[in-house]
Design a protein around this motif. Structure first.
Motif, PDB file in Angstrom:
ATOM      1  N   ILE A  79    -124.319  18.146 -25.814  1.00  0.00           N
ATOM      2  CA  ILE A  79    -124.020  17.702 -27.164  1.00  0.00           C
ATOM      3  C   ILE A  79    -122.676  16.987 -27.149  1.00  0.00           C
ATOM      4  CG2 ILE A  79    -123.409  18.443 -29.518  1.00  0.00           C
ATOM      5  CD1 ILE A  79    -125.361  20.789 -29.141  1.00  0.00           C
ATOM      6  N   ARG A  82    -126.428  23.547 -31.272  1.00  0.00           N
ATOM      7  CA  ARG A  82    -127.823  23.325 -30.860  1.00  0.00           C
ATOM      8  C   ARG A  82    -128.787  24.053 -31.796  1.00  0.00           C
ATOM      9  NH1 ARG A  82    -130.232  24.751 -24.923  1.00  0.00           N
ATOM     10  NH2 ARG A  82    -129.573  26.843 -25.557  1.00  0.00           N
ATOM     11  N   TRP A  90    -130.563  18.449 -36.793  1.00  0.00           N
ATOM     12  CA  TRP A  90    -130.970  17.444 -35.813  1.00  0.00           C
ATOM     13  C   TRP A  90    -132.139  16.627 -36.336  1.00  0.00           C
ATOM     14  CZ3 TRP A  90    -127.350  16.702 -32.556  1.00  0.00           C
ATOM     15  CH2 TRP A  90    -126.593  17.757 -32.061  1.00  0.00           C
ATOM     16  N   LEU A 106    -131.318  13.192 -29.999  1.00  0.00           N
ATOM     17  CA  LEU A 106    -131.362  13.656 -31.380  1.00  0.00           C
ATOM     18  C   LEU A 106    -129.987  13.470 -32.017  1.00  0.00           C
ATOM     19  CD1 LEU A 106    -133.464  16.946 -31.058  1.00  0.00           C
ATOM     20  CD2 LEU A 106    -134.256  14.613 -31.532  1.00  0.00           C
ATOM     21  N   ALA A 147    -127.266  13.993 -35.600  1.00  0.00           N
ATOM     22  CA  ALA A 147    -126.879  14.669 -36.836  1.00  0.00           C
ATOM     23  C   ALA A 147    -125.535  14.089 -37.256  1.00  0.00           C
ATOM     24  CB  ALA A 147    -126.780  16.181 -36.642  1.00  0.00           C
ATOM     25  N   ASN A 162    -124.643  14.031 -31.193  1.00  0.00           N
ATOM     26  CA  ASN A 162    -125.737  13.565 -30.344  1.00  0.00           C
ATOM     27  C   ASN A 162    -126.179  14.710 -29.443  1.00  0.00           C
ATOM     28  OD1 ASN A 162    -125.632  10.373 -30.655  1.00  0.00           O
ATOM     29  ND2 ASN A 162    -123.526  11.115 -30.501  1.00  0.00           N
ATOM     30  N   LEU A 163    -127.480  14.958 -29.386  1.00  0.00           N
ATOM     31  CA  LEU A 163    -128.038  15.975 -28.493  1.00  0.00           C
ATOM     32  C   LEU A 163    -128.864  15.279 -27.422  1.00  0.00           C
ATOM     33  CD1 LEU A 163    -128.809  18.775 -27.495  1.00  0.00           C
ATOM     34  CD2 LEU A 163    -130.494  18.918 -29.345  1.00  0.00           C
TER      35      LEU A 163
END
Length: 201
Positions: free
Chosen positions: A181, A40, A45, A62, A64, A98-99
């Protein structure tokens, strides 16, 4: 051949390539919490937009991404890769993160884009942070979605074949939920790797 043999696995879907299997306690709570905080606070992100019908919409989470041959030393992605390799061995080439910041972040029911995946190779999803419900539904008329509550430190593995037969998604929820996440390890197809090379600056 069963790629995912483990006595701790719960089988959700069965097929010739191992189906969909779930390990609820693949990582101990302390390690899972430390990994969550590290990602995090340290991952790259980004918010993205995508075309949908006649408009451009924000992706409701979000994102990455990292290549497995260039994992950053300051993030715990290498031990995560080692974990999923033990549960579902495969020549993983990338990690997609994925957040989900709250209950309004989501992903619609879908299967992964098949042309970007190497045939016969699994996808391995590690969940960190707050629990979140995934829906799994067969692609046949009248099929009902099966809920799977993804616990922190859990791993869900989906065979390539399951992407042809089932959809999965994380729906929005009005219930108060904390951030989550997911780290998804995939084996990209040769065609997708070639496209990456063509798009590289």
């Amino acid at each position: 051949m069963d790629l995912f043999g483990s006595p701790e696995a719960i089988t959700l879907v069965d097929d010739a390539e191992g189906g969909v299997r779930y390990w609820p306690g693949a990582v101990d709570a302390q390690t899972a919490a430390a990994w969550f905080e590290a990602l995090r606070n340290g991952a790259r992100w980004q918010s993205q937009q995508r075309p949908m019908y006649d408009r451009i919409v924000a992706v409701p989470r979000l994102l990455a991404a990292y290549r497995t041959d260039a994992l950053p030393a300051d993030l715990p992605l290498a031990p995560m890769l080692a974990l999923v390799q033990r549960l579902a061995p495969a020549p993983y080439t990338g990690a997609g993160l994925n957040l989900y910041r709250d209950g309004q972040d989501s992903v619609a029911m879908h299967h992964d884009t098949l042309r970007t995946l190497a045939p016969g190779q699994p996808l391995a999803l590690l969940s960190l942070g707050a629990p979140r419900r995934m829906l799994l539904r067969a692609q046949q008329e009248g099929a009902k979605a099966v809920p799977v509550d993804l616990a922190p430190g859990s791993v869900l593995v989906m065979s390539h074949a399951s992407q042809l037969t089932h959809l999965h998604g994380i729906p929005k929820t009005a219930r108060p939920v904390g951030p989550r996440i997911s780290v998804v390890f995939r084996v990209r197809s040769a065609a997708a790797v070639d496209e990456d090379r063509e798009d590289a600056p």
